[in-house]
Write a protein that holds these residues in place. Sequence first.
Motif, PDB file in Angstrom:
ATOM      1  N   ALA A 119       0.834  -1.205   0.000  1.00  0.00           N
ATOM      2  CA  ALA A 119       0.000   0.000   0.000  1.00  0.00           C
ATOM      3  C   ALA A 119       0.866   1.252   0.000  1.00  0.00           C
ATOM      4  O   ALA A 119       1.991   1.259   0.510  1.00  0.00           O
ATOM      5  N   LEU A 120       0.305   2.307  -0.583  1.00  0.00           N
ATOM      6  CA  LEU A 120       0.950   3.619  -0.632  1.00  0.00           C
ATOM      7  C   LEU A 120      -0.017   4.661  -0.127  1.00  0.00           C
ATOM      8  O   LEU A 120      -1.190   4.671  -0.524  1.00  0.00           O
ATOM      9  N   TRP A 121       0.459   5.557   0.761  1.00  0.00           N
ATOM     10  CA  TRP A 121      -0.317   6.750   1.070  1.00  0.00           C
ATOM     11  C   TRP A 121       0.395   7.954   0.503  1.00  0.00           C
ATOM     12  O   TRP A 121       1.558   8.221   0.814  1.00  0.00           O
ATOM     13  N   ASN A 122      -0.335   8.686  -0.351  1.00  0.00           N
ATOM     14  CA  ASN A 122       0.156   9.905  -0.979  1.00  0.00           C
ATOM     15  C   ASN A 122      -0.564  11.092  -0.354  1.00  0.00           C
ATOM     16  O   ASN A 122      -1.791  11.144  -0.341  1.00  0.00           O
ATOM     17  N   HIS A 123       0.190  12.057   0.155  1.00  0.00           N
ATOM     18  CA  HIS A 123      -0.378  13.174   0.913  1.00  0.00           C
ATOM     19  C   HIS A 123      -1.262  14.110   0.103  1.00  0.00           C
ATOM     20  O   HIS A 123      -2.042  14.859   0.691  1.00  0.00           O
TER      21      HIS A 123
ATOM     22  N   ASP B  57       0.242  -3.919  -8.206  1.00  0.00           N
ATOM     23  CA  ASP B  57       0.278  -4.926  -7.156  1.00  0.00           C
ATOM     24  C   ASP B  57       0.102  -4.333  -5.761  1.00  0.00           C
ATOM     25  O   ASP B  57       0.446  -4.965  -4.757  1.00  0.00           O
ATOM     26  N   PHE B  58      -0.441  -3.100  -5.656  1.00  0.00           N
ATOM     27  CA  PHE B  58      -0.645  -2.472  -4.345  1.00  0.00           C
ATOM     28  C   PHE B  58      -1.845  -1.549  -4.436  1.00  0.00           C
ATOM     29  O   PHE B  58      -2.336  -1.241  -5.529  1.00  0.00           O
ATOM     30  N   LEU B  59      -2.339  -1.102  -3.285  1.00  0.00           N
ATOM     31  CA  LEU B  59      -3.433  -0.129  -3.261  1.00  0.00           C
ATOM     32  C   LEU B  59      -2.874   1.219  -2.855  1.00  0.00           C
ATOM     33  O   LEU B  59      -1.904   1.311  -2.098  1.00  0.00           O
ATOM     34  N   MET B  60      -3.491   2.262  -3.384  1.00  0.00           N
ATOM     35  CA  MET B  60      -3.037   3.631  -3.125  1.00  0.00           C
ATOM     36  C   MET B  60      -4.169   4.452  -2.518  1.00  0.00           C
ATOM     37  O   MET B  60      -5.323   4.344  -2.927  1.00  0.00           O
ATOM     38  N   VAL B  61      -3.827   5.253  -1.511  1.00  0.00           N
ATOM     39  CA  VAL B  61      -4.757   6.200  -0.898  1.00  0.00           C
ATOM     40  C   VAL B  61      -4.193   7.598  -1.088  1.00  0.00           C
ATOM     41  O   VAL B  61      -3.016   7.844  -0.802  1.00  0.00           O
ATOM     42  N   GLY B  62      -5.013   8.512  -1.602  1.00  0.00           N
ATOM     43  CA  GLY B  62      -4.582   9.881  -1.850  1.00  0.00           C
ATOM     44  C   GLY B  62      -4.988  10.812  -0.731  1.00  0.00           C
ATOM     45  O   GLY B  62      -5.437  10.388   0.340  1.00  0.00           O
ATOM     46  N   GLY B  63      -4.848  12.128  -1.000  1.00  0.00           N
ATOM     47  CA  GLY B  63      -5.193  13.118   0.005  1.00  0.00           C
ATOM     48  C   GLY B  63      -5.662  14.429  -0.600  1.00  0.00           C
ATOM     49  O   GLY B  63      -5.110  14.884  -1.593  1.00  0.00           O
TER      50      GLY B  63
ATOM     51  N   LEU C 276      -5.398   3.450  -7.374  1.00  0.00           N
ATOM     52  CA  LEU C 276      -6.010   4.416  -6.465  1.00  0.00           C
ATOM     53  C   LEU C 276      -7.386   3.932  -6.023  1.00  0.00           C
ATOM     54  O   LEU C 276      -8.307   3.818  -6.829  1.00  0.00           O
ATOM     55  N   LYS C 277      -7.521   3.663  -4.735  1.00  0.00           N
ATOM     56  CA  LYS C 277      -8.762   3.112  -4.200  1.00  0.00           C
ATOM     57  C   LYS C 277      -9.511   4.084  -3.288  1.00  0.00           C
ATOM     58  O   LYS C 277     -10.709   3.900  -3.035  1.00  0.00           O
ATOM     59  N   ALA C 278      -8.825   5.103  -2.786  1.00  0.00           N
ATOM     60  CA  ALA C 278      -9.470   6.033  -1.862  1.00  0.00           C
ATOM     61  C   ALA C 278      -8.645   7.307  -1.763  1.00  0.00           C
ATOM     62  O   ALA C 278      -7.472   7.341  -2.151  1.00  0.00           O
TER      63      ALA C 278
END
Length: 350
Positions: free
Chosen positions: A244-248, A267-273, A290-292
């Motif tokens: 997983a990745l969190w992008n600010h 191969d991963f899920l991404m959460v933005g901001g 990008l899932k959320a």
Amino acid sequence: MHQLTASRRRLLLGAAAASAGALLTGCTSNDTGEGDGDRTAANDRPAADDKPGKRITIGYAGPQADHGWLNAVNDNARQRAEKYPDVTLEVTEGSNDTAQQIGQIETLINRQVDVLVVLPADGKALTRVGLKAMRAGIPVVNLDRVFNTPQAYRCWVGGDNYGMGLNAGHYIGERLKDKPNAKVVELAGLDNLELTKQRTQGFDDALKNYPNIKKVARQAAEFTVESGQAKMAQLLQAQQDFDALWNHDDDQGVGALRAVDQAGREDFLMVGGAGALSAFQAIKAGRGVLKATVLYPPTMAASAIDLARALGQGKGVSGLAEFEIPSSLTCYSAVVDKENVDQYMSTGFK
């Protein structure tokens, strides 16, 4: 316009108030109420007390709109003021130069506007002009970047940077809680900003609840598409395996997604901001990583106009026990995913 009077001085001590509708719609357009995909945008929903009152002039001073979120903030302020026939909005030309913005605000003070709404380019540097307005009997609604002292504003309205990180971390944590040795990475914003540190701290604190998850990398970008692409490419090259990745920030997220596509990674899920329209659209389409995204709602500027109007007109509170408006109002950082994205689509910024 106004003449400085004893009653105006008392106003700054708390005699004025805002409608609960102003408090609970503009800033919390990211609530989790039921919606059918046609939910009205925050700016289109009137405050609880939207009957015309005394005509007032609100001075609005923000920084230069060199970022999608800042442009959305300015638009929200203008559009909200247009809803009120009793409000005249005087808008300065946005500037990231503190001396220039101080001069613009001093001009509004000299014009004797009834209320000021200020999003300072630098809260610390502009504290003295906030104090100057308050001492002149002009109540100040301090938007987002806070002044150094509460004496420089009547009310602060802003986002929850720590809450952004916290909610992003919990969202990712719940989706990886059953995966042994899960790995996450973080694409932060500008590291010299306190808000970036707060977002990272919230994210790290949330991950403490999930002992199976380890943050294996963190890279700071600059809130731009170009920096997002470059820094994400570096992360992908350095980390061949993560979950997983969190992008600010959704603006830099545009670049980050380009780097992901170029690398052929899915191969991963991404959460933005923040809550950009492009992020909402990608989430709704359901294609890609990008899932959320976690909101930092620009509709806070609409709430600031509501509060400023109430201060200028001395209106009472509807729905709160107190006679005065609160001294601070923190917007909630809701998580938007495919389940609720239709509710928020109208608030997405370009």
